[in-house]
Scaffold this motif. Structure first.
Motif, PDB file in Angstrom:
ATOM      1  N   GLU A 159       0.891  -1.022  -0.131  1.00  0.00           N
ATOM      2  CA  GLU A 159       0.213  -0.078  -0.022  1.00  0.00           C
ATOM      3  C   GLU A 159       0.944   1.149  -0.167  1.00  0.00           C
ATOM      4  OE1 GLU A 159      -2.729   2.212   3.108  1.00  0.00           O
ATOM      5  OE2 GLU A 159      -2.847   0.203   3.258  1.00  0.00           O
ATOM      6  N   PHE A 160       0.406   2.280  -0.860  1.00  0.00           N
ATOM      7  CA  PHE A 160       1.098   3.449  -0.879  1.00  0.00           C
ATOM      8  C   PHE A 160       0.730   4.398   0.525  1.00  0.00           C
ATOM      9  CE2 PHE A 160       0.950   2.010  -5.151  1.00  0.00           C
ATOM     10  CZ  PHE A 160       2.506   2.445  -5.760  1.00  0.00           C
ATOM     11  N   VAL A 161       1.895   4.905   1.018  1.00  0.00           N
ATOM     12  CA  VAL A 161       1.821   5.702   2.379  1.00  0.00           C
ATOM     13  C   VAL A 161       2.080   7.067   1.722  1.00  0.00           C
ATOM     14  CG1 VAL A 161       2.277   6.312   4.506  1.00  0.00           C
ATOM     15  CG2 VAL A 161       2.040   3.948   3.853  1.00  0.00           C
ATOM     16  N   ALA A 162       1.258   7.945   1.964  1.00  0.00           N
ATOM     17  CA  ALA A 162       1.664   9.541   1.449  1.00  0.00           C
ATOM     18  C   ALA A 162       2.997  10.062   1.999  1.00  0.00           C
ATOM     19  CB  ALA A 162       0.523  10.331   1.964  1.00  0.00           C
ATOM     20  N   GLY A 163       3.812  10.468   1.078  1.00  0.00           N
ATOM     21  CA  GLY A 163       4.853  11.020   1.604  1.00  0.00           C
ATOM     22  C   GLY A 163       6.278  10.049   1.817  1.00  0.00           C
ATOM     23  N   GLU A 164       5.885   8.711   1.466  1.00  0.00           N
ATOM     24  CA  GLU A 164       6.908   7.624   1.406  1.00  0.00           C
ATOM     25  C   GLU A 164       7.158   6.947   0.417  1.00  0.00           C
ATOM     26  OE1 GLU A 164       8.450   6.722   4.309  1.00  0.00           O
ATOM     27  OE2 GLU A 164       7.372   8.330   5.490  1.00  0.00           O
ATOM     28  N   PRO A 165       8.456   6.508  -0.085  1.00  0.00           N
ATOM     29  CA  PRO A 165       8.637   5.892  -1.274  1.00  0.00           C
ATOM     30  C   PRO A 165       8.024   4.580  -1.414  1.00  0.00           C
ATOM     31  CG  PRO A 165      10.608   5.952   0.332  1.00  0.00           C
ATOM     32  CD  PRO A 165       9.694   6.700   0.856  1.00  0.00           C
ATOM     33  N   ALA A 166       7.886   4.185  -2.623  1.00  0.00           N
ATOM     34  CA  ALA A 166       7.134   2.988  -3.077  1.00  0.00           C
ATOM     35  C   ALA A 166       8.536   2.002  -2.680  1.00  0.00           C
ATOM     36  CB  ALA A 166       6.735   2.802  -4.442  1.00  0.00           C
ATOM     37  N   SER A 167       7.794   0.763  -2.520  1.00  0.00           N
ATOM     38  CA  SER A 167       8.572  -0.345  -2.165  1.00  0.00           C
ATOM     39  C   SER A 167       9.453  -0.962  -3.312  1.00  0.00           C
ATOM     40  CB  SER A 167       8.157  -1.586  -1.323  1.00  0.00           C
ATOM     41  OG  SER A 167       7.285  -1.094  -0.005  1.00  0.00           O
ATOM     42  N   ASN A 168       8.604  -1.463  -4.390  1.00  0.00           N
ATOM     43  CA  ASN A 168       9.142  -2.055  -5.538  1.00  0.00           C
ATOM     44  C   ASN A 168       8.230  -1.632  -6.720  1.00  0.00           C
ATOM     45  OD1 ASN A 168      11.070  -4.071  -4.696  1.00  0.00           O
ATOM     46  ND2 ASN A 168       9.389  -4.587  -3.468  1.00  0.00           N
ATOM     47  N   PRO A 169       8.070  -0.217  -7.034  1.00  0.00           N
ATOM     48  CA  PRO A 169       7.348   0.522  -8.092  1.00  0.00           C
ATOM     49  C   PRO A 169       7.414  -0.299  -9.563  1.00  0.00           C
ATOM     50  CG  PRO A 169       8.851   1.917  -7.364  1.00  0.00           C
ATOM     51  CD  PRO A 169       9.236   0.513  -6.491  1.00  0.00           C
ATOM     52  N   VAL A 170       6.444  -0.260 -10.098  1.00  0.00           N
ATOM     53  CA  VAL A 170       6.324  -0.463 -11.240  1.00  0.00           C
ATOM     54  C   VAL A 170       5.624   0.765 -12.107  1.00  0.00           C
ATOM     55  CG1 VAL A 170       5.486  -1.880 -13.402  1.00  0.00           C
ATOM     56  CG2 VAL A 170       6.405  -2.905 -11.487  1.00  0.00           C
ATOM     57  N   PRO A 171       6.025   1.315 -13.142  1.00  0.00           N
ATOM     58  CA  PRO A 171       5.279   2.572 -13.719  1.00  0.00           C
ATOM     59  C   PRO A 171       4.257   2.142 -14.573  1.00  0.00           C
ATOM     60  CG  PRO A 171       7.263   1.911 -14.931  1.00  0.00           C
ATOM     61  CD  PRO A 171       7.372   0.991 -13.978  1.00  0.00           C
ATOM     62  N   VAL A 172       3.283   2.927 -14.936  1.00  0.00           N
ATOM     63  CA  VAL A 172       2.103   2.792 -15.536  1.00  0.00           C
ATOM     64  C   VAL A 172       2.113   3.037 -16.989  1.00  0.00           C
ATOM     65  CG1 VAL A 172      -0.407   3.109 -15.730  1.00  0.00           C
ATOM     66  CG2 VAL A 172       0.518   2.730 -13.503  1.00  0.00           C
ATOM     67  N   ALA A 173       1.941   2.355 -17.881  1.00  0.00           N
ATOM     68  CA  ALA A 173       2.266   2.712 -19.293  1.00  0.00           C
ATOM     69  C   ALA A 173       1.251   3.783 -19.901  1.00  0.00           C
ATOM     70  CB  ALA A 173       2.116   1.652 -20.327  1.00  0.00           C
ATOM     71  N   ASN A 174      -0.065   3.729 -19.566  1.00  0.00           N
ATOM     72  CA  ASN A 174      -0.931   4.878 -20.351  1.00  0.00           C
ATOM     73  C   ASN A 174      -1.491   6.112 -19.330  1.00  0.00           C
ATOM     74  OD1 ASN A 174      -2.068   2.608 -18.712  1.00  0.00           O
ATOM     75  ND2 ASN A 174      -4.106   3.179 -19.267  1.00  0.00           N
ATOM     76  N   LEU A 175      -1.079   5.865 -18.025  1.00  0.00           N
ATOM     77  CA  LEU A 175      -1.390   7.156 -17.183  1.00  0.00           C
ATOM     78  C   LEU A 175      -2.773   7.687 -17.291  1.00  0.00           C
ATOM     79  CD1 LEU A 175       1.816   9.169 -17.246  1.00  0.00           C
ATOM     80  CD2 LEU A 175       1.226   7.635 -15.601  1.00  0.00           C
ATOM     81  N   PRO A 176      -3.835   6.722 -16.945  1.00  0.00           N
ATOM     82  CA  PRO A 176      -5.200   7.118 -17.145  1.00  0.00           C
ATOM     83  C   PRO A 176      -5.591   8.105 -15.885  1.00  0.00           C
ATOM     84  CG  PRO A 176      -5.068   5.101 -15.958  1.00  0.00           C
ATOM     85  CD  PRO A 176      -3.511   5.287 -16.356  1.00  0.00           C
ATOM     86  N   LYS A 177      -6.371   9.004 -16.309  1.00  0.00           N
ATOM     87  CA  LYS A 177      -6.744  10.127 -15.621  1.00  0.00           C
ATOM     88  C   LYS A 177      -8.155   9.964 -14.927  1.00  0.00           C
ATOM     89  CE  LYS A 177      -3.881  13.703 -17.734  1.00  0.00           C
ATOM     90  NZ  LYS A 177      -2.935  12.492 -18.298  1.00  0.00           N
ATOM     91  N   LEU A 178      -8.467  10.733 -13.805  1.00  0.00           N
ATOM     92  CA  LEU A 178      -9.803  10.615 -13.199  1.00  0.00           C
ATOM     93  C   LEU A 178     -10.317  12.020 -12.842  1.00  0.00           C
ATOM     94  CD1 LEU A 178     -12.249   9.004 -12.257  1.00  0.00           C
ATOM     95  CD2 LEU A 178     -10.863   8.546 -10.132  1.00  0.00           C
ATOM     96  N   THR A 179     -10.947  12.660 -13.087  1.00  0.00           N
ATOM     97  CA  THR A 179     -11.338  13.965 -12.896  1.00  0.00           C
ATOM     98  C   THR A 179     -12.462  13.907 -11.630  1.00  0.00           C
ATOM     99  OG1 THR A 179     -11.195  14.782 -15.103  1.00  0.00           O
ATOM    100  CG2 THR A 179     -12.497  16.378 -13.843  1.00  0.00           C
ATOM    101  N   VAL A 180     -12.064  14.679 -10.608  1.00  0.00           N
ATOM    102  CA  VAL A 180     -12.986  14.611  -9.382  1.00  0.00           C
ATOM    103  C   VAL A 180     -13.507  15.725  -9.117  1.00  0.00           C
ATOM    104  CG1 VAL A 180     -12.843  13.953  -6.958  1.00  0.00           C
ATOM    105  CG2 VAL A 180     -11.392  12.951  -8.393  1.00  0.00           C
TER     106      VAL A 180
END
Length: 338
Positions: free
Chosen positions: A119-140
């Motif tokens: 789980e991602f914790v705000a302000g903390e680095p990811a443990s074993n991150p994998v990037p996302v290819a398409n970077l989907p967006k969500l408008t809130v």
């Protein structure tokens, strides 16, 4: 013989060497919707699907997706999805599917940026991150967004006095409370440092929660309050106790020949490593720096004054804002140049 030994050593070295793990390629993330409206303390679930390879799975084989706010005015800048279970394949490749619970405090544009088995914790680095290819967006579109404010009493807490902190949850759109008791999480010191207040508390119907603390000369407590969400908090606020300067100083001599160096000794309560500045009065009201030093572990410091003319010369010592201490000065004192 030497050749045989060399070959054996080389064989052991090669067989014992760790093999490099190739980084997983970017994964694909899709969302069940591209926009969502969220009001007040609510969250709205959006289905998240991850497709690709993630070879460094934890024992649960779940994945998490990190979302970062790239536009808008929401006070929350990043959230994590719920754990996404593996529903197809073994992970190399595989398909994971679950939800992200979107709060109103992310008002703006969210972008799915990274995938991880933790789980991602705000302000903390990811443990074993994998990037996302398409970077989907969500408008809130967040409305009636909660706002957390706090009030210390007194605003600057003397070292020998008790104090209280009051947190209030308000509707930022109306400036009024939500009119119901709210379940929150409260903590102080280590809990705040870990960004995880853990004590469950309840506000009154005006959105207020108050905690009193006894006098503590050595406890400059930071408190924190969280509006909890799943799994990411909806809102969070830290409040640090402010302490007075509590600085005193006096010259070793009240008069000295012009040009003579006069030690000025003083102390600062709980001021170790803070900077102190010797100031001299020029004209009627202009205090200017003429020297500086650092407070020792003992809480004491030494500065040097040097009378530049015959007559009474006003001095004082200034403590700039340092850690939790507010800025302050000693009472003025006079060294007479002779």
């Amino acid at each position: 013989m030497r050749t045989l030994v060399a070959l054996l050593v080389a064989g052991l070295t090669l067989s014992g060497a760790p093999t490099a793990h190739a980084a997983d390629p970017p994964v694909t993330v899709t969302l069940s919707r591209s926009s969502v409206a969220v009001s007040s303390l609510n969250t709205v679930p959006v289905t998240v699907t991850v497709e690709g390879s993630y070879s460094n799975l934890s024992f649960t084989k779940d994945l998490f997706v990190q979302f970062k706010r790239t536009g808008g005015t929401g006070p929350l800048t990043e959230i994590s999805s719920m754990p996404l279970p593996l529903i197809e394949g073994d992970g190399t490749p595989g398909v994971w599917k679950g939800t992200v619970n979107v709060p109103s405090t992310t008002n703006g544009t969210l972008e799915a940026t990274t995938v991880d088995a933790y789980e991602f914790v705000a302000g903390e680095p990811a443990s074993n991150p994998v990037p996302v290819a398409n970077l989907p967006k969500l408008t809130v579109s967040g409305v009636h967004i909660p706002k957390v404010v706090s009030l210390l009493t007194p605003k600057v807490v003397p070292y020998d006095k008790p104090w209280t902190v009051r947190y209030t949850v308000l509707d930022s759109q109306t400036g009024k409370p939500y009119g119901t008791k709210l379940k929150l999480l409260f903590g102080f010191e280590e809990r705040c440092l870990e960004n995880s207040p853990g004590e469950s508390v309840l506000t009154d119907t005006s959105g207020n929660f108050t905690r009193a603390f006894p006098a503590n000369r050595y406890g400059d407590y930071t408190s924190c309050l969280e509006i909890p969400g799943k799994p990411t908090k909806i809102a969070y606020l830290e409040t640090r106790v402010k302490r007075p300067a509590d600085i005193t100083a006096a010259p070793s001599k009240t008069s000295a020949p012009v040009g003579t160096i006069v030690p000025v000794n003083g102390s600062v309560v709980q001021g170790t490593n803070c900077q102190v500045i010797l100031q001299r009065l020029y004209g009627a009201s202009a205090w200017r720096a003429v020297g500086s030093s650092t407070v020792r572990v003992s809480g004491r410091f030494t500065l040097t004054a040097q009378p530049s003319y015959k007559g009474n010369i006003p001095y004082r010592v200034y403590l700039p804002t340092c850690f939790d201490k507010v800025a302050g000065t000693t009472k003025p004192f006079t060294i007479r140049g002779t």
